[in-house]
Write a protein that holds these residues in place. Structure first.
Motif, mmCIF file in Angstrom:
data_model
loop_
_atom_site.group_PDB
_atom_site.id
_atom_site.type_symbol
_atom_site.label_atom_id
_atom_site.label_comp_id
_atom_site.label_asym_id
_atom_site.label_seq_id
_atom_site.Cartn_x
_atom_site.Cartn_y
_atom_site.Cartn_z
ATOM 1 N N ILE A 91 0.837 -1.207 0.000
ATOM 2 C CA ILE A 91 0.000 0.000 0.000
ATOM 3 C C ILE A 91 0.868 1.252 0.000
ATOM 4 N N ASN A 92 1.923 1.218 0.795
ATOM 5 C CA ASN A 92 2.735 2.417 1.005
ATOM 6 C C ASN A 92 4.134 1.944 1.383
ATOM 7 N N GLU A 93 5.096 2.130 0.465
ATOM 8 C CA GLU A 93 6.436 1.566 0.719
ATOM 9 C C GLU A 93 7.118 2.222 1.918
ATOM 10 N N ASN A 94 6.565 3.367 2.340
ATOM 11 C CA ASN A 94 7.128 4.035 3.507
ATOM 12 C C ASN A 94 5.998 4.422 4.477
ATOM 13 N N PRO A 95 5.345 3.412 5.045
ATOM 14 C CA PRO A 95 4.143 3.684 5.869
ATOM 15 C C PRO A 95 4.491 4.424 7.159
ATOM 16 N N PRO A 96 3.584 5.261 7.649
ATOM 17 C CA PRO A 96 3.822 5.938 8.928
ATOM 18 C C PRO A 96 4.024 4.904 10.028
ATOM 19 N N LYS A 97 5.011 5.137 10.882
ATOM 20 C CA LYS A 97 5.329 4.143 11.916
ATOM 21 C C LYS A 97 4.158 3.921 12.865
ATOM 22 N N ARG A 98 3.413 4.991 13.143
ATOM 23 C CA ARG A 98 2.263 4.851 14.029
ATOM 24 C C ARG A 98 1.275 3.830 13.466
ATOM 25 N N GLU A 99 1.038 3.907 12.163
ATOM 26 C CA GLU A 99 0.080 2.988 11.548
ATOM 27 C C GLU A 99 0.673 1.591 11.403
ATOM 28 N N MET A 100 1.988 1.506 11.212
ATOM 29 C CA MET A 100 2.649 0.190 11.185
ATOM 30 C C MET A 100 2.407 -0.520 12.518
ATOM 31 N N ASP A 101 2.558 0.212 13.616
ATOM 32 C CA ASP A 101 2.352 -0.389 14.935
ATOM 33 C C ASP A 101 0.897 -0.810 15.120
ATOM 34 N N MET A 102 -0.013 0.022 14.608
ATOM 35 C CA MET A 102 -1.447 -0.311 14.666
ATOM 36 C C MET A 102 -1.684 -1.638 13.939
ATOM 37 N N LEU A 103 -0.978 -1.809 12.822
ATOM 38 C CA LEU A 103 -1.133 -3.042 12.040
ATOM 39 C C LEU A 103 -0.437 -4.221 12.733
ATOM 40 N N PHE A 104 0.797 -3.997 13.188
ATOM 41 C CA PHE A 104 1.567 -5.073 13.825
ATOM 42 C C PHE A 104 0.826 -5.723 14.983
ATOM 43 N N THR A 105 0.184 -4.895 15.804
ATOM 44 C CA THR A 105 -0.381 -5.408 17.051
ATOM 45 C C THR A 105 -1.465 -6.467 16.834
ATOM 46 N N ILE A 106 -2.041 -6.511 15.637
ATOM 47 C CA ILE A 106 -3.072 -7.525 15.419
ATOM 48 C C ILE A 106 -2.462 -8.924 15.402
ATOM 49 N N GLY A 107 -1.174 -9.020 15.074
ATOM 50 C CA GLY A 107 -0.520 -10.332 15.032
ATOM 51 C C GLY A 107 -0.554 -11.037 16.373
ATOM 52 N N GLU A 108 -0.163 -10.330 17.419
ATOM 53 C CA GLU A 108 -0.149 -10.947 18.751
ATOM 54 C C GLU A 108 -1.568 -11.151 19.260
ATOM 55 N N GLN A 109 -2.463 -10.240 18.876
ATOM 56 C CA GLN A 109 -3.843 -10.385 19.350
ATOM 57 C C GLN A 109 -4.471 -11.657 18.783
ATOM 58 N N MET A 110 -4.114 -11.967 17.534
ATOM 59 C CA MET A 110 -4.579 -13.214 16.928
ATOM 60 C C MET A 110 -4.058 -14.408 17.727
ATOM 61 N N SER A 111 -2.768 -14.407 18.030
ATOM 62 C CA SER A 111 -2.164 -15.519 18.781
ATOM 63 C C SER A 111 -2.845 -15.741 20.120
ATOM 64 N N VAL A 112 -3.024 -14.667 20.877
ATOM 65 C CA VAL A 112 -3.556 -14.847 22.237
ATOM 66 C C VAL A 112 -5.015 -15.293 22.226
ATOM 67 N N ALA A 113 -5.798 -14.775 21.270
ATOM 68 C CA ALA A 113 -7.208 -15.185 21.206
ATOM 69 C C ALA A 113 -7.302 -16.674 20.856
ATOM 70 N N LEU A 114 -6.522 -17.102 19.857
ATOM 71 C CA LEU A 114 -6.563 -18.514 19.466
ATOM 72 C C LEU A 114 -6.053 -19.412 20.600
ATOM 73 N N MET A 115 -5.037 -18.952 21.331
ATOM 74 C CA MET A 115 -4.515 -19.746 22.445
ATOM 75 C C MET A 115 -5.578 -19.902 23.539
ATOM 76 N N ALA A 116 -6.304 -18.834 23.825
ATOM 77 C CA ALA A 116 -7.367 -18.914 24.835
ATOM 78 C C ALA A 116 -8.425 -19.924 24.398
ATOM 79 N N MET A 117 -8.732 -19.927 23.085
ATOM 80 C CA MET A 117 -9.705 -20.892 22.567
ATOM 81 C C MET A 117 -9.185 -22.321 22.712
ATOM 82 N N ALA A 118 -7.881 -22.520 22.460
ATOM 83 C CA ALA A 118 -7.287 -23.853 22.570
ATOM 84 C C ALA A 118 -7.350 -24.344 24.022
ATOM 85 N N MET A 119 -7.017 -23.472 24.951
ATOM 86 C CA MET A 119 -7.039 -23.885 26.364
ATOM 87 C C MET A 119 -8.466 -24.183 26.811
ATOM 88 N N ASN A 120 -9.391 -23.352 26.341
ATOM 89 C CA ASN A 120 -10.803 -23.575 26.643
ATOM 90 C C ASN A 120 -11.238 -24.946 26.123
#
Lengths: 401, 401
Positions: free
Chosen positions: B56-85
């Motif tokens: 989308i943007n070869e030089n994306p604003p860092k603030r928005e990069m972080d907004m995007l990055f954080t979904i990665g860990e959120q995916m992991s933790v939600a799926l892990m909670a489902m697995a433990m459940n």
């Protein structure tokens, strides 16, 4: 002017479409307006997340489902901010925590309670386009919630209300609200204006352009809604409070084939029978639509009602398990509802009769009838749906202005 | 006992591995412990997000990069909670807002400032396993930040400190900390114990099991760190405060080939030259590692230093653009650092000499030397790296207990 613009998942499904949306928003921004954009998750991403979850746990906790769902919109808003930045316009993405969007506690189907407008106003004052995640909220436990079906529309309308926006534009893949589904009815015409109440009846009846929750909210706060296409720059349909002057006799025809009729024949004719029946169904979360009660043979009565087609078998099962004193239950899954909607109807006799005449002319049998102040609905065999819509549409000459 | 367990992206890369991690955590839970789990984004998902953004943007604003990055860990933790459940254990996933994890403002490379422990403690009291997103935080503007390289390790250690945990286990794909990289050096041996300072030197020098930020934090708060394998139940290596008694002369050999040497020849020999040179480089965010200054020909001096290999060309460019009074700049990208580390070194003469002897025996030329109290580093040609490591490892008999 402050505009809230909402784009659904298909509008941001890929890079090209993201830039298309970005450009449309930037046009308003460059014209000097304050622009708040509400986005859904990209394309079918929410479905992908569901598959991902079900692969781990076929019955995942709803709280964790919402935690997973919310990443879809966060992805959309972050990428959109990057696209706008690429186009030289300052933009900032915000999620439900950052806004903040306060909801009721229930996961998967929360209601918005309150939206803080401070952060958004601050960003708008910096002359940024503000991009907000639709569909999601935060409850009193600081947990993510999602708003259920039509959630992003609701987010957009609620934001427009909280920000006192001049208009809330809902972008879809059609040009606006039509007198009937243009794919099914020849001569169907786009409406320039429609009242909240008419839109509500249409939404409820499966016209499906807007979810009724968002229309109800718009009505409550007097938000001017505009339904328009993301594919062209047509003006769309304005949904607003209607004055008597503007009220059309009938503004549209809608059909809904996601319905089934249950008839309970030969119930005992004594007080409380209807209560017990519908209470049992409500406890199994089965939503009832039309209800018709008639006298059966001596000392008994018959009760018919419609439910969503998927719920039909369970409804029959619930009745079977909770009642004994009836003759039989009849389930018919090949029915459809056809409705006419119009705010002018309430002050005009003969509208229903005219609809029945149109169906009679086509030799279409009516199985049930239900009316509200601004709506007449009939239940017919679903094989006749399109023919019925066309006949009614022609009878009321809805294609002509 | 309260245990913080951190698993990296490869440990949660697919369904099978997610359940493997879930089971390991549940073991501790069933033994009666309080368990807090820190997760990274699944597999290469962060890289996928980068590709998505760059498209989308070869030089994306860092603030928005972080907004995007954080979904990665959120995916992991939600799926892990489902697995433990799914495995019958109550679990709850929390992101940086929910914890909350307060960081400095800088996007892409924030530092943790403070962690609220209230929500986590509340969930632990309900006997839930608490699954926290690594790598992410929230700054004073209520924006997502990410912690940069090794971020999830840092999250885990900081959580362990905030919760006063009994231990913080960092799971990797190796059995622990070795006297040298076992894939490269024959006879490399797993260490049962190592001091924070030794681990710090090893981390800085590219042994790469733990990021130095997390070790520094562990040292500061006295968190007992355990580095162990996610693939087996071996005890791993304990990183903790070392007593004199336990100090080994040399505990390990590390190599780092991600380095380049820049030599600036014939600089004017006057005060402030070094300051100006390194200040200019710092302003371009180029991190300097080893520095060596020597007398050049009459009235001049030579300054050599090492930088990350990717920064080498830019460093040369910065010097070219900011300085004129020198003879030439020489860039060598085929060098490597080899280091020995050991807390006992500081009270023991002759350790450096012994290392140099090992290299001399192998006829390996030393280009630069740098030392700290518990480390000796030499710069050599990178083609000799493995041979040098083996020679040094053998010389100090590190494979023997």
């Amino acid at each position: 002017m402050l505009v809230v613009k909402k784009f659904g998942g298909t509008s941001v499904a890929n890079k090209e479409r993201i830039f298309n949306v970005a450009n449309r928003c930037i046009e308003d921004y460059r014209a000097g307006h304050d622009v708040v954009v509400v986005l859904s998750a990209m394309g079918k991403y929410t479905d992908e997340l569901i598959d991902m979850a079900k692969d781990i746990n076929e019955n995942p906790p709803k709280r964790e489902m919402d935690m997973l769902f919310t990443i879809g919109e966060q992805m959309s808003v972050a990428l959109m901010a990057m696209a706008m930045n690429k186009l030289g316009v300052p933009a900032v993405s915000l999620n439900a925590f950052q806004v903040a969007m306060h909801t009721t506690s229930v996961y998967g189907n929360a209601r918005l309670k309150r939206i803080d407008s401070e952060r958004i106003r601050h960003e708008l004052e910096q002359r940024k386009i503000v991009i907000v995640t639709g569909f999601q909220g935060v409850n009193k436990y600081d947990d993510y919630t999602t708003l259920g079906r039509g959630g992003s529309d609701t987010t957009a309308v609620a934001l427009a209300a909280a920000l006192n926006a001049d208009r809330c534009e809902i972008f879809t893949d059609v040009d606006g609200v039509f007198t009937a589904d243009p794919r099914k009815v020849k001569g169907a015409r786009k409406l320039d204006n429609i009242t909240y109440d008419e839109m509500l009846e249409l939404a409820t009846l499966g016209a499906g352009v807007l979810h009724n929750r968002s229309v109800e909210l718009a009505k409550k706060f007097g938000v001017t809604l505009v339904v328009r296409s993301s594919l062209n720059t047509e003006e769309g349909t304005k949904v607003r409070r209607g004055s008597k002057m503007e009220k059309m006799l009938v503004s549209g025809v809608a059909a809904d084939t996601d319905t089934a009729r249950i008839a309970v024949i030969g119930l005992k004719d004594e007080p409380g029978v209807a209560f017990k029946l519908f209470n049992a169904l409500a406890q199994h979360n089965i939503n009832i639509d039309m209800i018709l009660q008639s006298y059966g043979r001596e000392g008994t009565k018959d009760i018919s009602f419609t439910v969503a087609r998927d719920d039909a078998d369970e409804a029959a099962k619930v009745i079977d398990e909770n009642f004994s004193e009836y003759e039989k239950v009849d389930v018919n899954k090949t029915v459809a509802k056809v409705s006419i909607v119009g705010a002018g109807m309430q002050s005009n006799a003969g509208v229903a009769a005219k609809m029945f005449e149109a169906l009679y002319d086509e030799n279409i049998n009516i199985r049930m009838i239900s009316t509200s102040e601004i709506r007449v609905t009939v239940l017919i065999d679903d094989k006749n749906t399109e023919r019925a819509m066309q006949a009614v549409h022609d009878k009321f000459a809805l294609g002509e202005r």
